[in-house]
Design a protein around this motif. Structure first.
Motif, short mmCIF file in Angstrom:
data_model
loop_
_atom_site.label_atom_id
_atom_site.label_comp_id
_atom_site.label_asym_id
_atom_site.label_seq_id
_atom_site.Cartn_x
_atom_site.Cartn_y
_atom_site.Cartn_z
N LEU A 1 -33.69 -61.04 47.37
CA LEU A 1 -32.39 -61.15 46.72
C LEU A 1 -32.52 -60.71 45.26
O LEU A 1 -33.52 -61.02 44.62
CB LEU A 1 -31.89 -62.59 46.78
CG LEU A 1 -31.49 -63.13 48.15
CD1 LEU A 1 -31.28 -64.64 48.08
CD2 LEU A 1 -30.24 -62.44 48.66
N PRO A 2 -31.55 -59.99 44.73
CA PRO A 2 -31.61 -59.56 43.32
C PRO A 2 -31.63 -60.78 42.40
O PRO A 2 -31.02 -61.81 42.71
CB PRO A 2 -30.35 -58.72 43.14
CG PRO A 2 -29.44 -59.13 44.25
CD PRO A 2 -30.32 -59.51 45.39
N THR A 3 -32.33 -60.65 41.28
CA THR A 3 -32.43 -61.79 40.35
C THR A 3 -31.13 -62.02 39.59
O THR A 3 -30.84 -63.14 39.19
CB THR A 3 -33.58 -61.56 39.35
OG1 THR A 3 -33.37 -60.30 38.69
CG2 THR A 3 -34.92 -61.53 40.06
N THR A 4 -30.35 -60.96 39.40
CA THR A 4 -29.07 -61.10 38.70
C THR A 4 -27.96 -60.42 39.49
O THR A 4 -28.20 -59.44 40.20
CB THR A 4 -29.11 -60.48 37.29
OG1 THR A 4 -29.46 -59.08 37.40
CG2 THR A 4 -30.15 -61.18 36.43
N LEU A 5 -26.74 -60.95 39.36
CA LEU A 5 -25.58 -60.38 40.04
C LEU A 5 -24.37 -60.49 39.11
O LEU A 5 -24.35 -61.31 38.20
CB LEU A 5 -25.29 -61.14 41.34
CG LEU A 5 -26.11 -60.81 42.58
CD1 LEU A 5 -25.70 -61.73 43.72
CD2 LEU A 5 -25.93 -59.36 42.99
N SER A 6 -23.37 -59.68 39.39
CA SER A 6 -22.07 -59.81 38.70
C SER A 6 -21.08 -60.39 39.70
O SER A 6 -21.29 -60.32 40.91
CB SER A 6 -21.60 -58.44 38.21
OG SER A 6 -21.53 -57.52 39.29
N ASN A 7 -20.00 -60.98 39.20
CA ASN A 7 -19.01 -61.61 40.07
C ASN A 7 -18.47 -60.65 41.12
O ASN A 7 -18.17 -59.49 40.82
CB ASN A 7 -17.85 -62.16 39.25
CG ASN A 7 -18.20 -63.46 38.55
OD1 ASN A 7 -19.28 -63.99 38.71
ND2 ASN A 7 -17.26 -63.96 37.76
N GLY A 8 -18.34 -61.15 42.34
CA GLY A 8 -17.77 -60.33 43.40
C GLY A 8 -18.51 -60.48 44.71
O GLY A 8 -19.50 -61.21 44.82
N TYR B 1 -20.78 -63.93 44.86
CA TYR B 1 -21.30 -64.55 43.64
C TYR B 1 -20.16 -64.73 42.66
O TYR B 1 -19.43 -63.79 42.36
CB TYR B 1 -22.39 -63.63 43.04
CG TYR B 1 -22.92 -64.09 41.70
CD1 TYR B 1 -24.03 -64.92 41.60
CD2 TYR B 1 -22.31 -63.68 40.51
CE1 TYR B 1 -24.52 -65.33 40.37
CE2 TYR B 1 -22.79 -64.10 39.27
CZ TYR B 1 -23.90 -64.91 39.20
OH TYR B 1 -24.38 -65.32 37.99
N GLN B 2 -20.00 -65.97 42.16
CA GLN B 2 -18.92 -66.24 41.22
C GLN B 2 -19.41 -67.20 40.14
O GLN B 2 -19.75 -68.36 40.43
CB GLN B 2 -17.71 -66.88 41.94
CG GLN B 2 -17.09 -66.01 43.02
CD GLN B 2 -16.38 -64.79 42.46
OE1 GLN B 2 -15.96 -64.77 41.31
NE2 GLN B 2 -16.21 -63.77 43.30
#
Length: 321
Positions: free
Chosen positions: A208-215, A231-232
Motif C-alpha cells: 500500500l502507498p505510504t501517502t494518499l490524497s483524498n478520494g 481515503y478521506q
C-alpha cells in the motif's frame, strides 16, 4: 397591427413557459447512506441539460448527461455531507440538495498501511530470516520488560566487583554470555534489515502507498487482483478487493486471492479464519444454486463488513465498517 404583435408576444411567452415546463431534475431520496465506499445519486433531467454538483465547500464538478440520466458517486466520510445537484437548460436552472450520512472509518490509513506492508514483507522472507525476525522480536520484548534494570557493561562489572569472591566468577560468566548473545542479535538484526529491504524492493507493487490524497483510487494493481481504497482526511473509509473471475479458476490466482484477502481481513481487525470460512460457504452455495442472481452477500466479523458481489467478469469484495 397592435393586436397582431400582442398575439406574437403571447405565443412567444407560451413557448418559453412550455420550454421551462419540460425542464426537470430528480435526485431520488433526499438523504442517502453510503453503500460500499460511496453513496450513489441517480436521477433524471432534460436530455440537453448540463448537470453539475458541489459537495460542501468543494469546487463544482460536471456530470455526464446520458440521454436524460445521470449518476453521481460521493465517497463516504466520517462526517455528514451536503451535495447540491444543478441542472441547467439554457437560462433555466434547477437545484436540489441531497444529504449524505456519515459512516465509520476502518481506521487510520497510516497505521493500517504500515501494518499491512510489514505483513507482506514478512511473508516474503525466507524461513530462516522469518525465524531471525521472530527471535529479534522476542528479544526486544524481553529487553523492554527489563529496561528498568538494564545497565551498561561498566556498571555491571562494578556491581559484580562488590559481590563476594565466591559469586563473582558466575556473575562474570553470565555477563559475558549476555554480551555474546547481544552481539549475535545485533548481527542478526543487520541481516534481517537487509533481507527486509530486499523484500520491500521486490514486492513494492504489492504494498500500500505510504501517502494518499483524498478520494477513491486503485492502490494496488496486480494481474490477479486489484485493491481500491477510499481515503478521506487521514482515514481509511473503505477498501474494495477486485478479482477477475478467470483468476479464481487458476491455482496461482486462487493463491493470490487467498493471501491478500486473509491479510486485509487480519490487518483490519477481523477474524480472517471466520471470514474465509463464510466466504467459502458463499462460493459453495453460489456454485450449487441454479439462480443467476448477482445479489450482494454480506460477511461480518468483529465489526468489519465484507459485501461480496459479482459481475460477469469480476468478483468484488467491499470492505467497510
Amino acid at each position: 397591427m397592435k393586436k397582431f404583435l400582442t398575439g406574437v408576444i403571447g405565443l412567444l411567452a407560451l413557448a418559453t413557459l412550455a420550454g421551462c415546463g419540460n425542464h426537470k431534475l430528480s435526485v431520488g431520496a433526499s438523504t442517502k447512506t453510503p453503500s460500499g465506499m460511496v453513496a450513489v445519486i441517480k436521477g433524471k433531467t432534460s436530455k440537453n441539460a448540463k448537470i453539475s454538483y458541489k459537495i460542501d465547500n468543494q469546487s463544482k464538478k460536471s456530470v455526464k448527461n446520458t440521454d436524460g440520466a445521470y449518476i453521481i458517486e460521493v465517497p463516504a466520510k466520517t462526517k455528514q455531507q451536503t451535495v447540491v445537484v444543478t441542472s441547467q437548460k439554457d437560462s433555466d436552472v434547477i437545484t436540489k440538495k441531497v444529504t449524505i450520512n456519515k459512516t465509520k472509518a476502518l481506521g487510520k490509513y497510516k497505521t493500517i498501511s504500515a501494518s499491512y506492508n510489514q505483513a507482506v514483507i514478512g511473508m516474503s522472507l525466507s524461513k530462516a530470516d522469518q525465524k531471525k525476525a521472530k527471535d529479534l522480536a522476542a528479544a526486544e520484548k524481553k529487553a523492554k520488560a527489563s529496561s528498568s534494570t538494564t545497565t551498561s557493561a561498566a556498571k555491571a562489572k562494578a556491581v559484580i566487583a562488590k559481590l563476594p569472591a565466591s559469586q563473582q566468577k558466575a556473575a562474570l560468566a553470565k555477563l559475558q554470555a549476555q554480551a555474546k548473545e547481544m552481539t549475535a542479535l545485533q548481527k542478526e538484526g543487520k541481516e534481517v534489515q537487509a533481507a527486509m529491504a530486499t523484500a520491500k524492493k521486490e514486492n513494492k507493487d504489492k504494498l500500500l502507498p505510504t501517502t494518499l490524497s483524498n478520494g477513491v483510487k486503485n492502490v494496488i494493481t496486480q494481474n490477479n487482483y486489484t485493491v481500491r481504497a477510499n481515503y478521506q482526511d487521514k482515514n481509511l473509509m473503505g477498501l474494495t478487493l477486485i478479482v477477475p473471475v478467470k483468476a479464481m479458476k487458476q491455482k496461482d490466482g486462487q493463491k493470490d486471492f487467498g493471501t491478500v484477502f486473509a491479510l486485509l481481513s487480519n490487518e483490519l481487525g477481523a477474524n480472517y479464519k471466520s471470514v474465509m470460512k463464510q466466504f467459502e460457504k458463499l462460493q459453495k452455495d453460489a456454485k450449487n444454486s441454479s439462480s443467476t442472481s448477482t445479489a450482494t452477500n454480506v460477511i461480518k466479523s468483529n465489526g468489519v463488513k465484507f459485501a461480496v458481489g459479482y459481475s460477469t467478469t469480476h468478483l468484488y469484495i467491499y470492505i467497510t465498517k
